[in-house]
Structure formats: C-alpha cells, structure tokens
Motif scaffolding. Structure first.
Motif, PDB file in Angstrom:
ATOM      1  N   GLY A 102       0.784  -1.226   0.000  1.00 44.18           N
ATOM      2  CA  GLY A 102       0.000   0.000   0.000  1.00 44.18           C
ATOM      3  C   GLY A 102       0.817   1.278   0.000  1.00 44.18           C
ATOM      4  O   GLY A 102       1.438   1.634  -1.005  1.00 44.18           O
ATOM      5  N   PRO A 103       0.836   2.021   1.120  1.00 45.47           N
ATOM      6  CA  PRO A 103       1.489   3.330   1.130  1.00 45.47           C
ATOM      7  C   PRO A 103       3.001   3.228   1.305  1.00 45.47           C
ATOM      8  O   PRO A 103       3.553   2.179   1.605  1.00 45.47           O
ATOM      9  CB  PRO A 103       0.855   4.010   2.350  1.00 45.47           C
ATOM     10  CG  PRO A 103       0.531   2.887   3.269  1.00 45.47           C
ATOM     11  CD  PRO A 103       0.123   1.736   2.370  1.00 45.47           C
ATOM     12  N   CYS A 104       3.652   4.394   1.138  1.00 46.68           N
ATOM     13  CA  CYS A 104       5.108   4.465   1.261  1.00 46.68           C
ATOM     14  C   CYS A 104       5.508   4.726   2.714  1.00 46.68           C
ATOM     15  O   CYS A 104       6.050   5.782   3.041  1.00 46.68           O
ATOM     16  CB  CYS A 104       5.667   5.553   0.349  1.00 46.68           C
ATOM     17  SG  CYS A 104       5.548   5.175  -1.405  1.00 46.68           S
ATOM     18  N   ASP A 105       5.259   3.782   3.586  1.00 49.84           N
ATOM     19  CA  ASP A 105       5.706   3.886   4.967  1.00 49.84           C
ATOM     20  C   ASP A 105       7.104   3.302   5.088  1.00 49.84           C
ATOM     21  O   ASP A 105       7.371   2.221   4.542  1.00 49.84           O
ATOM     22  CB  ASP A 105       4.759   3.126   5.905  1.00 49.84           C
ATOM     23  CG  ASP A 105       3.373   3.748   5.950  1.00 49.84           C
ATOM     24  OD1 ASP A 105       2.414   3.025   6.251  1.00 49.84           O
ATOM     25  OD2 ASP A 105       3.264   4.962   5.663  1.00 49.84           O
ATOM     26  N   ASN A 106       7.983   4.008   5.798  1.00 47.45           N
ATOM     27  CA  ASN A 106       9.365   3.529   6.014  1.00 47.45           C
ATOM     28  C   ASN A 106      10.091   3.252   4.704  1.00 47.45           C
ATOM     29  O   ASN A 106      10.997   2.427   4.640  1.00 47.45           O
ATOM     30  CB  ASN A 106       9.369   2.254   6.864  1.00 47.45           C
ATOM     31  CG  ASN A 106       8.745   2.463   8.224  1.00 47.45           C
ATOM     32  OD1 ASN A 106       9.083   3.407   8.927  1.00 47.45           O
ATOM     33  ND2 ASN A 106       7.822   1.584   8.585  1.00 47.45           N
ATOM     34  N   TRP A 107       9.703   3.938   3.651  1.00 49.50           N
ATOM     35  CA  TRP A 107      10.205   3.616   2.318  1.00 49.50           C
ATOM     36  C   TRP A 107      11.693   3.868   2.163  1.00 49.50           C
ATOM     37  O   TRP A 107      12.334   3.276   1.303  1.00 49.50           O
ATOM     38  CB  TRP A 107       9.462   4.438   1.263  1.00 49.50           C
ATOM     39  CG  TRP A 107       9.734   5.903   1.337  1.00 49.50           C
ATOM     40  CD1 TRP A 107       9.094   6.817   2.107  1.00 49.50           C
ATOM     41  CD2 TRP A 107      10.732   6.630   0.613  1.00 49.50           C
ATOM     42  NE1 TRP A 107       9.626   8.058   1.903  1.00 49.50           N
ATOM     43  CE2 TRP A 107      10.628   7.980   0.996  1.00 49.50           C
ATOM     44  CE3 TRP A 107      11.695   6.272  -0.335  1.00 49.50           C
ATOM     45  CZ2 TRP A 107      11.454   8.977   0.479  1.00 49.50           C
ATOM     46  CZ3 TRP A 107      12.526   7.273  -0.858  1.00 49.50           C
ATOM     47  CH2 TRP A 107      12.398   8.607  -0.444  1.00 49.50           C
ATOM     48  N   HIS A 108      12.242   4.767   2.947  1.00 49.04           N
ATOM     49  CA  HIS A 108      13.629   5.167   2.769  1.00 49.04           C
ATOM     50  C   HIS A 108      14.617   4.232   3.474  1.00 49.04           C
ATOM     51  O   HIS A 108      15.830   4.427   3.385  1.00 49.04           O
ATOM     52  CB  HIS A 108      13.830   6.584   3.307  1.00 49.04           C
ATOM     53  CG  HIS A 108      13.503   6.711   4.755  1.00 49.04           C
ATOM     54  ND1 HIS A 108      12.220   6.642   5.243  1.00 49.04           N
ATOM     55  CD2 HIS A 108      14.308   6.870   5.838  1.00 49.04           C
ATOM     56  CE1 HIS A 108      12.236   6.774   6.536  1.00 49.04           C
ATOM     57  NE2 HIS A 108      13.477   6.901   6.941  1.00 49.04           N
ATOM     58  N   LEU A 109      14.108   3.207   4.154  1.00 51.37           N
ATOM     59  CA  LEU A 109      14.968   2.321   4.916  1.00 51.37           C
ATOM     60  C   LEU A 109      15.351   1.104   4.077  1.00 51.37           C
ATOM     61  O   LEU A 109      14.499   0.258   3.804  1.00 51.37           O
ATOM     62  CB  LEU A 109      14.265   1.871   6.195  1.00 51.37           C
ATOM     63  CG  LEU A 109      13.868   2.969   7.168  1.00 51.37           C
ATOM     64  CD1 LEU A 109      13.065   2.399   8.321  1.00 51.37           C
ATOM     65  CD2 LEU A 109      15.097   3.695   7.667  1.00 51.37           C
ATOM     66  N   PRO A 110      16.616   0.967   3.670  1.00 51.94           N
ATOM     67  CA  PRO A 110      17.008  -0.191   2.867  1.00 51.94           C
ATOM     68  C   PRO A 110      16.693  -1.520   3.556  1.00 51.94           C
ATOM     69  O   PRO A 110      16.399  -2.507   2.884  1.00 51.94           O
ATOM     70  CB  PRO A 110      18.515   0.003   2.697  1.00 51.94           C
ATOM     71  CG  PRO A 110      18.732   1.473   2.853  1.00 51.94           C
ATOM     72  CD  PRO A 110      17.720   1.907   3.877  1.00 51.94           C
ATOM     73  N   SER A 111      16.752  -1.543   4.889  1.00 50.20           N
ATOM     74  CA  SER A 111      16.477  -2.781   5.614  1.00 50.20           C
ATOM     75  C   SER A 111      15.017  -3.191   5.491  1.00 50.20           C
ATOM     76  O   SER A 111      14.669  -4.349   5.769  1.00 50.20           O
ATOM     77  CB  SER A 111      16.838  -2.608   7.094  1.00 50.20           C
ATOM     78  OG  SER A 111      16.096  -1.546   7.661  1.00 50.20           O
ATOM     79  N   TYR A 112      14.173  -2.260   5.096  1.00 49.91           N
ATOM     80  CA  TYR A 112      12.735  -2.521   4.946  1.00 49.91           C
ATOM     81  C   TYR A 112      12.393  -3.007   3.543  1.00 49.91           C
ATOM     82  O   TYR A 112      11.270  -3.409   3.286  1.00 49.91           O
ATOM     83  CB  TYR A 112      11.988  -1.213   5.246  1.00 49.91           C
ATOM     84  CG  TYR A 112      10.524  -1.367   5.564  1.00 49.91           C
ATOM     85  CD1 TYR A 112       9.555  -0.911   4.661  1.00 49.91           C
ATOM     86  CD2 TYR A 112      10.112  -1.922   6.755  1.00 49.91           C
ATOM     87  CE1 TYR A 112       8.214  -1.019   4.954  1.00 49.91           C
ATOM     88  CE2 TYR A 112       8.767  -2.040   7.054  1.00 49.91           C
ATOM     89  CZ  TYR A 112       7.822  -1.586   6.146  1.00 49.91           C
ATOM     90  OH  TYR A 112       6.494  -1.698   6.436  1.00 49.91           O
TER      91      TYR A 112
END
Length: 126
Positions: A102-112
């Motif tokens: 769905g949404p861009c939550d925590n999108w900037h975290l490579p570990s995610y």
C-alpha cells in the motif's frame, strides 16, 4: 527468486536527463509500494523516491525534489524514474525494491526493502 530488473542507466553530462525503468520478475507488484534506491561508491544506500501501490502518490528525498519524477504503471507492469538536471552527485547505482503493502511507509529504509534488482549505473560527468 522474485526481483526487479532495472535498465536505462548511462553516462550523461551535468544538466542532462535520463529515464530509468524497472519491471518485476516472478512476482506482481500491484499491491506493493515500490522505491528507487541509489548507492554511490563508498556510501550507504539512499532512498530516492517511492510510489504507493496504486501509483497515485509519490515521495522524494529532498535532494531530488523538482528534478526527479517517479511513476508506477500497474497495467504496464513498469516503474519509471525520470531524472532531469542531473548533477555529478547523482552518480550511483540505482535499484528498485518493494517497500511494503500500500502506502510508502518507512520507504527510505534499505532494511525494509525486498525483491532488489541488480541495479543500473548512472554516471554524471563532463
């Protein structure tokens, strides 16, 4: 193994433009938010942009706002990154990855991120 396949990287002069694309391999991306990351030599991965699962909303890191535009076309099974006014500091390997439902939550975290592609190289140099 499910992953993205990126293409479009090239050598370009400062101030030039380039468009990158990525397509999913062995999975469907329709329910996932997708992000572009980049990694410059000797540096950590950096989240560049993200588009939500529908393709209707995108977010960008401050350094590329106004210059980069990301789009996600579920019907065409393609994610694009249009890059304008490229600068030497944009030089990096660029990668697509899934960053959740769905949404861009925590999108900037490579570990995610998951389903990373092999990347495509962008070099900005005179």
């Amino acid at each position: 193994q499910p992953r993205f396949v990126e293409s479009g990287g090239d050598l370009v002069q400062p101030g030039g433009s380039l468009s990158l694309s990525c397509t999913p391999s062995r999975f469907t991306m329709v329910n996932f938010a997708v992000a572009w990351f980049r990694q410059a030599p000797g540096k950590e991965y950096e989240g560049v942009s993200c588009t939500d699962s529908s393709g209707g909303a995108s977010v960008y890191v401050d350094s590329v706002k106004g210059r980069f535009t990301m789009s996600k076309d579920n019907a065409k099974n393609t994610v694009l990154l249009h890059m304008n006014n490229l600068q030497p500091e944009d030089t990096a390997g660029y990668y697509c990855a899934v960053v959740g439902w769905g949404p861009c939550d925590n999108w900037h975290l490579p570990s995610y991120a998951d389903h990373w592609g092999q990347g495509t190289q962008v070099t900005v140099s005179a």
